[in-house]
Design an enzyme around this catalytic site. Structure first.
Site, mmCIF file in Angstrom:
data_model
loop_
_atom_site.group_PDB
_atom_site.id
_atom_site.type_symbol
_atom_site.label_atom_id
_atom_site.label_comp_id
_atom_site.label_asym_id
_atom_site.label_seq_id
_atom_site.Cartn_x
_atom_site.Cartn_y
_atom_site.Cartn_z
ATOM 1 N N SER A 413 40.001 27.904 29.032
ATOM 2 C CA SER A 413 38.712 27.988 28.328
ATOM 3 C C SER A 413 38.738 27.196 27.020
ATOM 4 C CB SER A 413 38.398 29.447 28.033
ATOM 5 O OG SER A 413 39.446 30.001 27.276
ATOM 6 N N HIS A 434 35.952 25.723 34.269
ATOM 7 C CA HIS A 434 35.959 26.889 33.379
ATOM 8 C C HIS A 434 34.920 27.896 33.849
ATOM 9 C CE1 HIS A 434 34.920 28.560 29.116
ATOM 10 N NE2 HIS A 434 35.670 29.400 29.816
ATOM 11 N N GLU A 446 31.617 25.585 33.730
ATOM 12 C CA GLU A 446 31.752 24.420 32.852
ATOM 13 C C GLU A 446 32.807 23.509 33.488
ATOM 14 O OE1 GLU A 446 31.455 24.507 27.943
ATOM 15 O OE2 GLU A 446 33.120 25.506 28.956
ATOM 16 N N ASN A 484 32.496 27.331 24.205
ATOM 17 C CA ASN A 484 33.344 28.033 23.233
ATOM 18 C C ASN A 484 33.396 27.321 21.891
ATOM 19 O OD1 ASN A 484 33.800 30.140 24.871
ATOM 20 N ND2 ASN A 484 35.790 29.442 25.625
#
Ligand code: T1G
Length: 706
Positions: A413, A434, A446, A484
């Site tokens: 991640s 991800h 992702e 993130n």
């Protein structure tokens, strides 16, 4: 006749075919073509009845959504109502033959017909609320007349489609046709040709009594208020259906049209239509043409049977792809398989899957303790602990064990995909996939492009995401990728606000009222505060000296308060994981802030929202100009499908456009002045604000330049 609507004959039955690929939307020319066809059959004595059918893979998927933008920017309002009355008043019975989907205006068209037949695999529905609108062509008036008020309210308020089989039991479909739909429809038309043609608008037998309906409507409003919190259209849809029970058909249609127009011109609808097209736009990668060859993925392996690995294995199995699930030892693997079984069992209990489906899928997940069978798989997804050294070891093993041409994907991640790829002899086969927790539920995927990831590997993963029921968004390989990386500043501001005097629950409440599914602190407790803490510790050396860093979450973690999993985090949790405010945390925060010399002040909900949401926008703008996201809409799709950002606001970038970039930029400049360099405005945001442009225009320019 025009080339969008064609008419042919099967002896005494006319066949009207709507042919407007890809989904036979009621684009300009289609309603006109249908009208001309109805006129023609009414003028032809040889015609006893007519069948209306869709060309290609579906009946009509609704009004042309692309036309709405024109309507809301001053273009003419196009109504289908007169055409539907024309069909209903046809002297020759009209049979609607449905395959694929009859959605929105497509179902409204079908209900104006005198009869409806369908393939058993067809779906019908009024999904307009998903676009922030309501049916606008009599759907809220005709549907309750055919299926009753309760079902009509449900279908129009939640927008979910129903299967043709269910529609047949409801009386919406008159006959299911196995095999050749057209032949079956023509035969049906011949059967009913001599009978009086029932007009839906004249039917009242299912409209119920005022007392019955009052209870139904009240319950529907209550459900919508809970399940679709903040959305206006579901409540408008309920009101419109309710009007059918007390107004005449014409009055009801006028009332519906008024509500439809109000919804259409709302910010919520513009945001949801942005998302509709955005979810399709993200699949288009400028330098990877549609015809790029893809690698067949029929067998996969997942390394790591923890929460993520187990969820990912379920995703592949649910899509019908056999999975090898590897872990280091038997006890660990047994725990992993146990969690998978538990997940399936609770889905069966909730009626999401059948027991047979569960048993079948479990058969497709094969637990293994070594790489022996990895030479047979087409793709591997690594989901081990988030540490670079371990990831490199695993990828070196995969490089040895997997056949040439297999895709090597990492579910990391935050970690650097190129560095992971460097541990193999085939960086072109390495990519990031991800998934979001819980992987078998969250729609977002992702897809992280490494410097050397090949176009075939990227195209394969983009296409595969659709098969897995995910929305694949391609992002660049920067720290934290897109989601993130933006989440960092968002949660940073949430902590700063607390350290400056805001209450934990006030911060979360402000973002929940803004429309988020959960507040930033409760999300941290759900995911586990230690996850971010470990990553922050791994990157401590990269922090710029002299730049303010939040301390409160790290302090909580040092005390072992990791959130739900330890029963304490920002909140305290009971055995059912229900949260309550923890006075101990409040006291600790005041103490820590005093020690840090941070003055305490009253903070408004408006400031809380601005600081958290504009932190997202500012970082998003940086990501865009650095090229780690292809379009602003990609960021919006990531935030709505991966981070619980309210869809009715269109995502952080669209929301900023709606507020106005000048206003957003000004506010960020204020924060920059007050809170320092962390709030330095992104150059792209400054440029767009100063030139009066929007992120949406930036996207258009990007597409034009590609
Ligand atoms: N209008 C315009 N374009 C549409 C469209 C529509 N209704 N539906 C799909 N497209 C485009 C889509 O953007 C994509 O384009 C291509 O078609 C293929 O779609 C009067 C007011 C039918 C289940 O909400 O749910 O009627 O990206 O990739 O996965 O009361 O499309 O290729 O350029 O989604 O097979 C109500 C919307 C409208 C249904 C097919 N109808 N569509 O899914 O293909 S409002 C809807 C869908 C209305 C009335 C009101 C799905 C689908 P491109 P796709 P798919």
């Amino acid at each position: 006749m025009n080339n969008l609507v064609k008419i042919s004959r099967d002896n005494d039955v006319a066949v009207i075919t709507i042919d407007n690929p890809p989904v036979n939307a009621l684009s300009p020319g289609v309603p006109e073509g249908i009208w001309a066809a109805i006129d023609e059959i009414n003028g032809d004595p040889a015609v006893k009845a007519a069948v209306v059918i869709g060309g290609g893979r579906t009946f009509v998927a609704g009004a042309d959504i692309k036309e709405f933008g024109k309507m809301t920017s001053g273009g003419p309002r196009r109504s289908l109502l007169p055409l539907l009355l024309r069909i209903e008043d046809s002297s020759k019975p009209v049979v609607m033959a449905i395959h694929g989907t009859a959605f929105g205006g497509g179902l409204e068209l079908a209900m104006a017909g005198h009869y409806r037949v369908a393939s058993p695999t067809a779906q019908v529905g009024q999904p307009e609320v998903k676009l922030g609108i309501i049916p606008g062509a009599g759907g809220t008036q005709r549907l309750p007349r055919l299926v009753g008020v309760a079902k009509a309210v449900e279908m129009c308020a939640d927008g979910k489609p129903v299967s043709a089989r269910e529609a047949a039991t409801l009386g919406l479909i008159d006959r299911l046709i196995e095999g050749d739909l057209l032949a079956g429809a023509v035969a049906f038309a011949r059967e009913i040709a001599a009978k009086p043609a029932p007009k839906t608008r004249e039917r009242t037998e299912k409209l119920g009594t005022a007392a019955e309906n009052a209870a139904i409507i009240a319950a529907a409003r209550d459900t919508a208020g809970k399940k679709q919190r903040g959305l206006k259209a579901p409540l408008a849809a309920i009101e419109a259906v309710e009007s059918a029970t007390r107004l005449s058909f014409d009055e009801g249609c006028q009332f519906e049209a008024k509500l439809f127009t109000e919804c259409l011109f709302s910010d919520q609808s513009k945001a949801l239509i942005h998302i509709f097209f955005g979810e399709r736009e993200v699949a288009k990668i400028p330098d990877i043409p549609k015809e790029t060859p893809v690698i067949p993925v029929n067998r996969v392996a997942v390394v790591g049977s923890g929460t993520m690995g187990g969820g990912i294995a379920m995703v592949f199995a649910n899509a019908g792809i056999a999975v090898l699930l590897k872990d280091v030892d038997e006890p660990t693997l047994n725990v992993g398989m146990g969690k998978i079984k538990k997940n399936y069992a609770s889905s069966v209990q909730r009626g999401r899957f059948t027991q047979a489906f569960m048993d079948e899928r479990l058969q497709m997940i094969k637990p293994v303790l070594n790489y022996d069978a990895f030479s047979e798989v087409d793709m591997v997804v690594e989901a081990v602990f988030e540490g670079m050294a371990l990831k490199k070891t695993v990828f070196a093993d995969l490089d040895r064990a997997c056949r040439p041409g297999a895709i090597l994907a990492s579910n990391t991640s935050t970690l650097n995909i190129d560095e992971i790829a460097g541990a193999t002899s085939r960086p072109e086969a390495v990519i990031g996939t991800h998934f979001f927790s819980p992987a078998n539920v969250m729609r977002l995927l992702e897809i992280v492009r490494g410097k050397k990831s090949s176009k075939e590997v990227i195209a394969t993963c983009m296409q595969l995401s659709k098969k897995l029921g995910k929305i694949g968004v391609l992002v660049g390989n920067c720290r934290g990728f897109v989601g993130n990386r933006m989440f960092g500043p968002y949660r940073r501001e949430a902590q700063f606000l607390i350290e400056e005097g805001a209450e934990v629950e006030a911060v979360d409440q402000a973002l929940v009222e803004f429309g988020n599914a959960m507040g930033p602190l409760a999300v941290g407790d759900l995911a586990g505060l230690d996850v971010g803490w470990r990553i922050r510790k791994e990157y401590r050396h990269l922090e710029e000296p002299g730049i303010r860093q939040p301390f409160s979450e790290d302090r909580l973690c040092e005390m072992g308060r990791y959130g739900q999993k330890t029963g304490r985090g920002w909140y305290r949790y009971d055995d059912n994981r229900r949260a309550s405010v923890d006075p101990e945390v409040t006291a600790l925060l005041r103490k820590w802030s005093a020690e840090a010399g941070i003055p305490q002040r009253q903070i408004s909900a408006a400031e809380i929202v601005d600081r958290c949401v504009y932190a997202l926008v500012n970082e998003g703008a940086r990501i865009l100009e650095e090229g780690y996201a292809l379009r602003a809409v990609d960021i919006d799709i990531i935030y709505i499908n991966g981070y619980g950002f309210p869809a009715f606001r269109g995502g952080p970038m669209w929301h900023a456009d709606t507020v106005g970039l000048q206003k957003v930029y000004q506010r960020i400049c204020e924060f920059h002045q007050k809170h320092g360099e962390l709030w330095a405005p992104a150059p792209l945001l400054q440029r767009l604000a100063e030139t009066g442009k929007t992120f949406a225009e930036f996207d258009k320019e990007q597409v034009a330049a590609a």
